[in-house]
Design a protein around this motif. Structure first.
Motif, PDB file in Angstrom:
ATOM      1  N   SER A 130       0.836  -1.209   0.000  1.00  0.00           N
ATOM      2  CA  SER A 130       0.000   0.000   0.000  1.00  0.00           C
ATOM      3  C   SER A 130       0.866   1.253   0.000  1.00  0.00           C
ATOM      4  N   PHE A 131       1.942   1.236   0.780  1.00  0.00           N
ATOM      5  CA  PHE A 131       2.862   2.371   0.812  1.00  0.00           C
ATOM      6  C   PHE A 131       3.504   2.591  -0.561  1.00  0.00           C
ATOM      7  N   ASN A 132       3.969   1.513  -1.186  1.00  0.00           N
ATOM      8  CA  ASN A 132       4.592   1.643  -2.503  1.00  0.00           C
ATOM      9  C   ASN A 132       3.588   2.125  -3.550  1.00  0.00           C
ATOM     10  N   ALA A 133       2.336   1.619  -3.470  1.00  0.00           N
ATOM     11  CA  ALA A 133       1.299   2.078  -4.408  1.00  0.00           C
ATOM     12  C   ALA A 133       0.985   3.553  -4.167  1.00  0.00           C
ATOM     13  N   MET A 134       0.956   3.981  -2.912  1.00  0.00           N
ATOM     14  CA  MET A 134       0.686   5.381  -2.584  1.00  0.00           C
ATOM     15  C   MET A 134       1.786   6.285  -3.134  1.00  0.00           C
ATOM     16  N   THR A 135       3.058   5.884  -2.934  1.00  0.00           N
ATOM     17  CA  THR A 135       4.157   6.729  -3.435  1.00  0.00           C
ATOM     18  C   THR A 135       4.149   6.777  -4.961  1.00  0.00           C
ATOM     19  N   PHE A 136       3.826   5.642  -5.600  1.00  0.00           N
ATOM     20  CA  PHE A 136       3.763   5.627  -7.064  1.00  0.00           C
ATOM     21  C   PHE A 136       2.656   6.559  -7.563  1.00  0.00           C
ATOM     22  N   THR A 137       1.483   6.472  -6.927  1.00  0.00           N
ATOM     23  CA  THR A 137       0.360   7.316  -7.331  1.00  0.00           C
ATOM     24  C   THR A 137       0.665   8.790  -7.061  1.00  0.00           C
ATOM     25  N   LEU A 138       1.243   9.091  -5.907  1.00  0.00           N
ATOM     26  CA  LEU A 138       1.597  10.480  -5.597  1.00  0.00           C
ATOM     27  C   LEU A 138       2.659  11.005  -6.555  1.00  0.00           C
ATOM     28  N   ASN A 139       3.614  10.181  -6.904  1.00  0.00           N
ATOM     29  CA  ASN A 139       4.656  10.590  -7.846  1.00  0.00           C
ATOM     30  C   ASN A 139       4.051  10.871  -9.214  1.00  0.00           C
ATOM     31  N   ASN A 140       3.133  10.008  -9.667  1.00  0.00           N
ATOM     32  CA  ASN A 140       2.460  10.236 -10.960  1.00  0.00           C
ATOM     33  C   ASN A 140       1.609  11.502 -10.911  1.00  0.00           C
ATOM     34  N   SER A 141       0.885  11.691  -9.798  1.00  0.00           N
ATOM     35  CA  SER A 141       0.056  12.899  -9.681  1.00  0.00           C
ATOM     36  C   SER A 141       0.930  14.147  -9.650  1.00  0.00           C
ATOM     37  N   LEU A 142       2.035  14.099  -8.960  1.00  0.00           N
ATOM     38  CA  LEU A 142       2.942  15.245  -8.901  1.00  0.00           C
ATOM     39  C   LEU A 142       3.533  15.548 -10.277  1.00  0.00           C
ATOM     40  N   ASN A 143       3.936  14.498 -10.975  1.00  0.00           N
ATOM     41  CA  ASN A 143       4.473  14.713 -12.334  1.00  0.00           C
ATOM     42  C   ASN A 143       3.405  15.276 -13.268  1.00  0.00           C
ATOM     43  N   GLN A 144       2.189  14.787 -13.135  1.00  0.00           N
ATOM     44  CA  GLN A 144       1.101  15.278 -13.970  1.00  0.00           C
ATOM     45  C   GLN A 144       0.800  16.746 -13.650  1.00  0.00           C
TER      46      GLN A 144
END
Length: 151
Positions: free
Chosen positions: A123-137
């Protein structure tokens, strides 16, 4: 009559001598059996002493077993606490790094040998991946709007 008196006195005297002699013999037998008369009391005292020693040893064994079990359980608890808290401390440390620095959003945790903790790590890794994608977007949209406004 005098003869009767002498016979009676002699009989009485013989009776007294026999009685005294029998008392003397009984006292000699009593003295000779005296070592045997203290045997039951000495056996009773030895038995009581043995039982007291047994009860003391039993108390010590019970206390020893209790303390041994207590220290064993404390040791197992400390080991398990260290084992689980190490992974949780790593997770907490990485979450704090993400909060303090945005560049850490690309970081992911390694899985542990524990299923429940792996669910948290995934869940932590999925959260960081999603946050990283949202930040890049968001950065990409911000750059796009800045270039649109500058033209």
């Amino acid at each position: 009559m005098r003869r009767v008196y002498i016979y009676a006195t002699t009989g009485y005297f013989i009776f007294l001598v026999v009685a005294i002699a029998s008392l003397f013999v009984v006292s000699i037998f009593a003295l000779s059996f005296n070592p045997f008369t203290h045997i039951p009391t000495s056996l009773g005292a030895k038995l009581i002493y043995s039982l007291e020693q047994l009860s003391d040893k039993t108390r010590l064994m019970i206390i020893g077993i209790f303390l041994g079990c207590m220290f064993t359980f404390l040791g197992i608890g400390a080991y398990l606490l260290e084992l689980f808290s190490k992974n949780l401390n790593l997770l907490t440390h990485n979450m704090n790094n993400i909060i303090q620095d945005e560049s850490q959003l690309k970081y992911s945790l390694k899985e542990s040998p524990y299923h429940d903790l792996n669910l948290v790590i995934q869940s932590f890794n999925a959260m960081t991946f999603t946050l990283n994608n949202s930040l890049n977007q968001l950065k990409h949209e911000l750059d796009f709007k800045n270039t649109a406004l500058s033209n």
